[in-house]
Design a protein around this motif. Structure first.
Motif, PDB file in Angstrom:
ATOM      1  N   GLU A   1      -0.553  11.413 -12.361  1.00 38.77           N
ATOM      2  CA  GLU A   1      -0.832  10.544 -13.517  1.00 38.77           C
ATOM      3  C   GLU A   1       0.286   9.525 -13.690  1.00 38.77           C
ATOM      4  OE1 GLU A   1      -3.582  13.732 -15.957  1.00 38.77           O
ATOM      5  OE2 GLU A   1      -1.415  13.619 -16.364  1.00 38.77           O
ATOM      6  N   MET A   2       1.526   9.990 -13.562  1.00 39.01           N
ATOM      7  CA  MET A   2       2.669   9.075 -13.702  1.00 39.01           C
ATOM      8  C   MET A   2       2.676   8.030 -12.592  1.00 39.01           C
ATOM      9  SD  MET A   2       5.843   8.323 -12.374  1.00 39.01           S
ATOM     10  CE  MET A   2       6.634   9.714 -11.583  1.00 39.01           C
ATOM     11  N   ASN A   3       2.472   8.471 -11.361  1.00 39.54           N
ATOM     12  CA  ASN A   3       2.488   7.529 -10.232  1.00 39.54           C
ATOM     13  C   ASN A   3       1.392   6.473 -10.389  1.00 39.54           C
ATOM     14  OD1 ASN A   3       4.268   8.154  -7.513  1.00 39.54           O
ATOM     15  ND2 ASN A   3       4.162   9.879  -8.935  1.00 39.54           N
ATOM     16  N   PHE A   4       0.223   6.890 -10.816  1.00 35.03           N
ATOM     17  CA  PHE A   4      -0.876   5.926 -10.969  1.00 35.03           C
ATOM     18  C   PHE A   4      -0.568   4.937 -12.093  1.00 35.03           C
ATOM     19  CE2 PHE A   4      -3.750   9.359  -9.036  1.00 35.03           C
ATOM     20  CZ  PHE A   4      -3.636   8.808  -7.765  1.00 35.03           C
ATOM     21  N   ARG A   5       0.105   5.418 -13.148  1.00 39.38           N
ATOM     22  CA  ARG A   5       0.482   4.499 -14.237  1.00 39.38           C
ATOM     23  C   ARG A   5       1.341   3.369 -13.670  1.00 39.38           C
ATOM     24  NH1 ARG A   5       1.353   8.894 -17.612  1.00 39.38           N
ATOM     25  NH2 ARG A   5       3.610   8.879 -17.292  1.00 39.38           N
ATOM     26  N   VAL A   6       2.278   3.744 -12.815  1.00 40.53           N
ATOM     27  CA  VAL A   6       3.176   2.730 -12.244  1.00 40.53           C
ATOM     28  C   VAL A   6       2.371   1.786 -11.348  1.00 40.53           C
ATOM     29  CG1 VAL A   6       5.160   2.350 -10.735  1.00 40.53           C
ATOM     30  CG2 VAL A   6       5.179   4.258 -12.372  1.00 40.53           C
TER      31      VAL A   6
ATOM     32  N   VAL B   1       0.878  -1.178   0.000  1.00 36.90           N
ATOM     33  CA  VAL B   1       0.000   0.000   0.000  1.00 36.90           C
ATOM     34  C   VAL B   1       0.909   1.219   0.000  1.00 36.90           C
ATOM     35  CG1 VAL B   1      -1.619   1.347   1.407  1.00 36.90           C
ATOM     36  CG2 VAL B   1      -1.906  -1.137   1.222  1.00 36.90           C
ATOM     37  N   PHE B   2       0.631   2.160  -0.878  1.00 38.84           N
ATOM     38  CA  PHE B   2       1.382   3.424  -0.829  1.00 38.84           C
ATOM     39  C   PHE B   2       0.745   4.325   0.209  1.00 38.84           C
ATOM     40  CE2 PHE B   2       2.949   1.645  -4.663  1.00 38.84           C
ATOM     41  CZ  PHE B   2       4.290   1.953  -4.561  1.00 38.84           C
TER      42      PHE B   2
ATOM     43  N   ARG C   1       0.403  -0.947 -12.928  1.00 42.63           N
ATOM     44  CA  ARG C   1       1.133  -2.061 -13.573  1.00 42.63           C
ATOM     45  C   ARG C   1       1.384  -3.215 -12.613  1.00 42.63           C
ATOM     46  NH1 ARG C   1       6.274   0.032 -16.797  1.00 42.63           N
ATOM     47  NH2 ARG C   1       6.746  -2.171 -16.577  1.00 42.63           N
ATOM     48  N   PHE C   2       1.216  -2.962 -11.309  1.00 43.83           N
ATOM     49  CA  PHE C   2       1.582  -3.983 -10.327  1.00 43.83           C
ATOM     50  C   PHE C   2       0.365  -4.365  -9.484  1.00 43.83           C
ATOM     51  CE2 PHE C   2       5.334  -1.568 -11.451  1.00 43.83           C
ATOM     52  CZ  PHE C   2       6.224  -2.576 -11.793  1.00 43.83           C
ATOM     53  N   PRO C   3      -0.241  -5.504  -9.829  1.00 47.16           N
ATOM     54  CA  PRO C   3      -1.498  -5.869  -9.160  1.00 47.16           C
ATOM     55  C   PRO C   3      -1.347  -6.106  -7.663  1.00 47.16           C
ATOM     56  CG  PRO C   3      -0.841  -7.532 -10.788  1.00 47.16           C
ATOM     57  CD  PRO C   3       0.134  -6.417 -10.905  1.00 47.16           C
ATOM     58  N   PHE C   4      -0.119  -6.272  -7.175  1.00 46.16           N
ATOM     59  CA  PHE C   4       0.034  -6.471  -5.727  1.00 46.16           C
ATOM     60  C   PHE C   4      -0.080  -5.149  -4.958  1.00 46.16           C
ATOM     61  CE2 PHE C   4       4.260  -6.335  -7.667  1.00 46.16           C
ATOM     62  CZ  PHE C   4       4.873  -5.296  -6.968  1.00 46.16           C
ATOM     63  N   VAL C   5      -0.195  -4.029  -5.688  1.00 46.18           N
ATOM     64  CA  VAL C   5      -0.475  -2.747  -5.012  1.00 46.18           C
ATOM     65  C   VAL C   5      -1.954  -2.752  -4.636  1.00 46.18           C
ATOM     66  CG1 VAL C   5      -0.591  -0.230  -5.269  1.00 46.18           C
ATOM     67  CG2 VAL C   5       1.337  -1.508  -6.232  1.00 46.18           C
ATOM     68  N   GLN C   6      -2.230  -2.634  -3.366  1.00 44.54           N
ATOM     69  CA  GLN C   6      -3.601  -2.772  -2.885  1.00 44.54           C
ATOM     70  C   GLN C   6      -4.112  -1.504  -2.204  1.00 44.54           C
ATOM     71  OE1 GLN C   6      -5.938  -5.302  -3.338  1.00 44.54           O
ATOM     72  NE2 GLN C   6      -4.444  -5.664  -4.953  1.00 44.54           N
TER      73      GLN C   6
ATOM     74  N   ALA D   1      -5.432  18.806  -8.966  1.00 43.38           N
ATOM     75  CA  ALA D   1      -5.211  17.356  -8.873  1.00 43.38           C
ATOM     76  C   ALA D   1      -6.379  16.652  -8.182  1.00 43.38           C
ATOM     77  CB  ALA D   1      -3.909  17.071  -8.119  1.00 43.38           C
ATOM     78  N   ALA D   2      -7.168  17.386  -7.419  1.00 49.14           N
ATOM     79  CA  ALA D   2      -8.316  16.768  -6.739  1.00 49.14           C
ATOM     80  C   ALA D   2      -9.243  16.122  -7.764  1.00 49.14           C
ATOM     81  CB  ALA D   2      -9.069  17.823  -5.927  1.00 49.14           C
ATOM     82  N   PHE D   3      -9.322  16.764  -8.958  1.00 48.08           N
ATOM     83  CA  PHE D   3     -10.242  16.254  -9.972  1.00 48.08           C
ATOM     84  C   PHE D   3      -9.700  14.981 -10.617  1.00 48.08           C
ATOM     85  CE2 PHE D   3     -11.184  20.619  -9.169  1.00 48.08           C
ATOM     86  CZ  PHE D   3     -12.570  20.652  -9.122  1.00 48.08           C
ATOM     87  N   ILE D   4      -8.367  14.850 -10.641  1.00 51.05           N
ATOM     88  CA  ILE D   4      -7.758  13.615 -11.154  1.00 51.05           C
ATOM     89  C   ILE D   4      -8.106  12.470 -10.204  1.00 51.05           C
ATOM     90  CG2 ILE D   4      -5.540  12.472 -11.567  1.00 51.05           C
ATOM     91  CD1 ILE D   4      -5.053  14.591 -13.295  1.00 51.05           C
ATOM     92  N   LEU D   5      -7.974  12.737  -8.905  1.00 52.06           N
ATOM     93  CA  LEU D   5      -8.289  11.688  -7.930  1.00 52.06           C
ATOM     94  C   LEU D   5      -9.766  11.316  -8.012  1.00 52.06           C
ATOM     95  CD1 LEU D   5      -6.372  12.861  -4.714  1.00 52.06           C
ATOM     96  CD2 LEU D   5      -5.552  11.443  -6.587  1.00 52.06           C
ATOM     97  N   LYS D   6     -10.593  12.331  -8.095  1.00 51.88           N
ATOM     98  CA  LYS D   6     -12.042  12.089  -8.137  1.00 51.88           C
ATOM     99  C   LYS D   6     -12.412  11.211  -9.335  1.00 51.88           C
ATOM    100  CE  LYS D   6     -16.381  14.719  -8.401  1.00 51.88           C
ATOM    101  NZ  LYS D   6     -17.127  13.797  -7.545  1.00 51.88           N
ATOM    102  N   GLU D   7     -11.821  11.541 -10.459  1.00 51.95           N
ATOM    103  CA  GLU D   7     -12.132  10.796 -11.674  1.00 51.95           C
ATOM    104  C   GLU D   7     -11.644   9.348 -11.535  1.00 51.95           C
ATOM    105  OE1 GLU D   7     -12.085   8.958 -15.225  1.00 51.95           O
ATOM    106  OE2 GLU D   7     -10.102   9.663 -14.550  1.00 51.95           O
TER     107      GLU D   7
END
Ligand code: GCB
Length: 622
Positions: free
Chosen positions: A557-562, A527-528, A565-570, A606-612
């Protein structure tokens, strides 16, 4: 831990009065107050709101940054108590340590600025008269207590707090104060655990009672649903011999609930357990009403499960922080924060970096929010800027210090107090036992092994245990992640590491570290608990440059892309929910600006990125 940490309640047998208001106040730079008997009454005419963070009020630096002893005083008329009752003072917290006097007499001491404590004043109260309550507080930081830091003595002899952490060292009586009257024979503690089988649930409980005169004989337990309807009722004997020496007994029992309404993420259902303690002739000696939410928490097959369903944690690392209020709890701010969090689609927050006021957890219980509850183990790295040092790979030794055994004892004690206070909140799904300590040495491994072992003993629900690791705690070097049920990472790729002009390198470096974690994580989910970029609201730029709102959006956006890619991120808890106050320095612009909201809770872009994003990610999956 002898005091009952049960939250104050008014009922058939218990009463309280809140002592919040304006108290007398004095700084004690020379630490002469005790010698000069200030415990009997303070000199001067300064007044201070209780609760409050004193640093927020002053317009001069000397008092804002005051470090050392400080005193509070209030006079309270206390009516004659009823027969068989005791009178207690309960402090939600005094930061970081306190001595409490009633009518000049020392009635209690407490170390640790983020947890409640209780002082029995029965023996010293003047009934039907004025009673003087005086508190000696102290906000110095050291390496033996939590959180860690140091004190610099300036040339003129004044002290200055040097936190090893990145939030303002707010201090004072920052949470409410209660004067309680509870029976001498009383319910002291309640442990509750759950087992769910298809539609039914088993509620196992263990109730600790204490007494002075005759022992209680029976405990009547009633369970009511959220409409107040009686669901179950049982009568059980009190085992008086459980701890006869200390006049403390125990009652263990189980309630079977058919068709249980489970407490679910963002769909909270609370039952109330009513406890009535009875004497041999069935007189009610004490009662207490404990809210509960039927739910289980486990980590299985690399997933965090609530009620056996995987949940994905979406949300924030927070602070108790607001303009003027500092670290003071305020229901309206809490309401605003829950609304902002829900608006972005969040379901979770971490109480970084200390246990919050209890009212936060009560609110989360009602809202169905998930909490990672953190002990104030922050700053266990000898560095003023651990957020910068984290990326450098340099060894920031800590646990070699000769006072480490005292630190460990305090760490374990505070973990115990936090779990004792928070164990029955359904919102608490995990305990975090550390934030960014040094974890690469053998001494740190030995240290944390003991902390985790103690926490497992303390938690009746055996919730997952975790801790937040910084960059030096790499997959190859960290010796402490094996103690965790899920691993929490604080990572700043694109900010402290490869930020700005090097941003294009960040994604690859981040991915590389994730691949390496996958090799060692041993099935544990990740978990991040922190990732973020400082952003000045209203600063715009194209292309996005550091500190601009555009940069914060690209960063996420970049952090979420990473992460995707890793399904063990929960889980992904961004840093931070809102801008917050810190000490001054070249890295901070009147505080830390990594908030998704400003300090006054206006959304940044950035709040709108999270919301979306978060509205697309389900809270739980089948
Ligand atoms: C961290 C710390 C947090 C800081 C944050 C930052 O790693 O855990 O307390 O505020 O970084 O913004 O630098």
């Amino acid at each position: 831990m002898n005091d009952s940490l049960l939250y104050p309640e008014i009922n058939e047998k218990r009463s309280y009065r809140m002592l919040d208001g304006i108290w007398k106040f004095a700084f004690d730079e020379e630490a002469k107050g005790e010698r000069e008997n200030w415990n009997n009454g303070l000199p001067g005419q300064e007044y201070m709101p209780v609760p409050g963070s004193f640093a927020e009020f002053f317009t001069d630096k000397k008092r804002k940054n005051y470090c050392g002893n400080f005193w509070y005083e209030t006079d309270v008329f206390i009516p004659e108590k009823k027969e068989g009752m005791k009178q207690l003072l309960r402090f939600g917290s005094v930061t970081h340590r306190a001595k409490v006097f009633c009518n000049g007499i020392l009635v209690g001491e407490h170390e640790g600025g983020f947890l409640p404590f209780v002082c029995d004043i029965t023996a010293v109260v003047k009934p039907n008269g004025n009673n003087r309550i005086v508190v000696l507080g102290n906000n110095e930081l050291n390496e033996r207590t939590l959180p860690c830091g140091a004190v610099k003595i300036k040339k003129d002899g004044t002290k200055l707090a040097k936190p090893y952490f990145d939030f303002f060292n707010y201090a004072g009586i920052q949470r409410s104060v209660w004067l309680m009257e509870i029976p001498e024979t009383s319910i002291k503690d309640i442990d509750i655990c759950y087992r769910i089988e298809q539609k039914d649930a088993e509620i196992r409980f263990s109730v600790v009672t204490e007494w002075t005169g005759a022992s209680p004989k029976q405990l009547c337990v009633k369970l009511r649903d959220e409409d107040g309807k009686l669901v179950k009722e049982i009568l059980l004997p009190v085992d008086e011999n459980a701890d006869a020496e200390n006049k403390s007994g125990r009652t263990d029992g189980t309630l079977y609930v058919e068709d249980a309404k489970l407490w679910q993420v963002l769909d909270a259902h609370l039952y109330t357990m009513e406890l009535f303690l009875l004497s041999a002739d069935d007189t009610m000696l004490d009662c207490y009403r404990q809210k509960l939410g039927i739910r289980t928490v486990t980590v299985r097959d690399g997933r965090i499960m609530v009620n056996d369903q995987p949940v994905y944690l979406k949300g924030y690392g927070k602070h108790e922080d607001f303009d003027v209020l500092g670290r003071t709890f305020n229901w309206s701010i809490a309401k605003k924060d829950f609304e902002c969090m829900k608006w972005t689609g969040a379901n979770c927050f971490r109480t970084s970096h200390y246990p919050y006021a209890e009212e936060w957890y009560q609110f989360a219980d009602e809202e169905g929010f998930l909490i990672i509850d953190e002990v104030p183990a922050v700053g266990m790295m000898r560095s003023m800027h651990n957020f910068v040092d984290a990326g450098t790979g340099k060894y920031t030794y800590f646990f070699e210090t000769p006072t480490v055994s005292e630190l460990l004892a305090n760490h374990i004690r505070e973990t115990g107090e936090m779990i004792a206070r928070d164990k029955n909140h359904p919102s608490v799904i995990a305990f975090s036992l550390l934030n960014e300590p040094e974890t690469t040495s053998e001494v740190s491994r030995e240290y944390f092994e003991k902390v985790f072992e103690a926490a497992r003993r303390f938690d009746p629900q055996q919730r997952p245990l975790t801790g937040a690791l910084e960059k030096n705690s790499s997959p190859e070097k960290c010796k402490c992640f094996p103690f965790m049920d899920f691993i929490c990472l604080n990572r700043y790729y694109g900010w402290y590491i490869s930020g700005g002009e090097d941003f294009d390198e960040a994604e690859e470096l981040f991915c590389d570290e994730m691949v390496r974690w996958d090799r060692v994580r041993g099935g544990r989910p990740i978990v991040f608990t922190e990732f973020g970029a400082d952003t000045i609201a209203g600063l715009h730029d194209l292309p996005g440059t550091m500190w601009s709102e555009e940069y914060q959006k690209e960063y996420y956006e970049m952090n979420f892309r990473v992460m995707d890619r890793f399904p063990f991120v929960q889980g992904e808890l961004v840093w931070n929910f809102a801008d917050f106050q810190t000490g001054e320095g070249i890295f901070r612009v009147n505080g830390n600006h990594k908030g998704i909201f400003t300090r006054t809770r206006e959304p940044k872009s950035a709040a709108f990125i999270l919301k979306e994003r978060w509205s697309r990610i389900p809270d739980r999956t089948a």
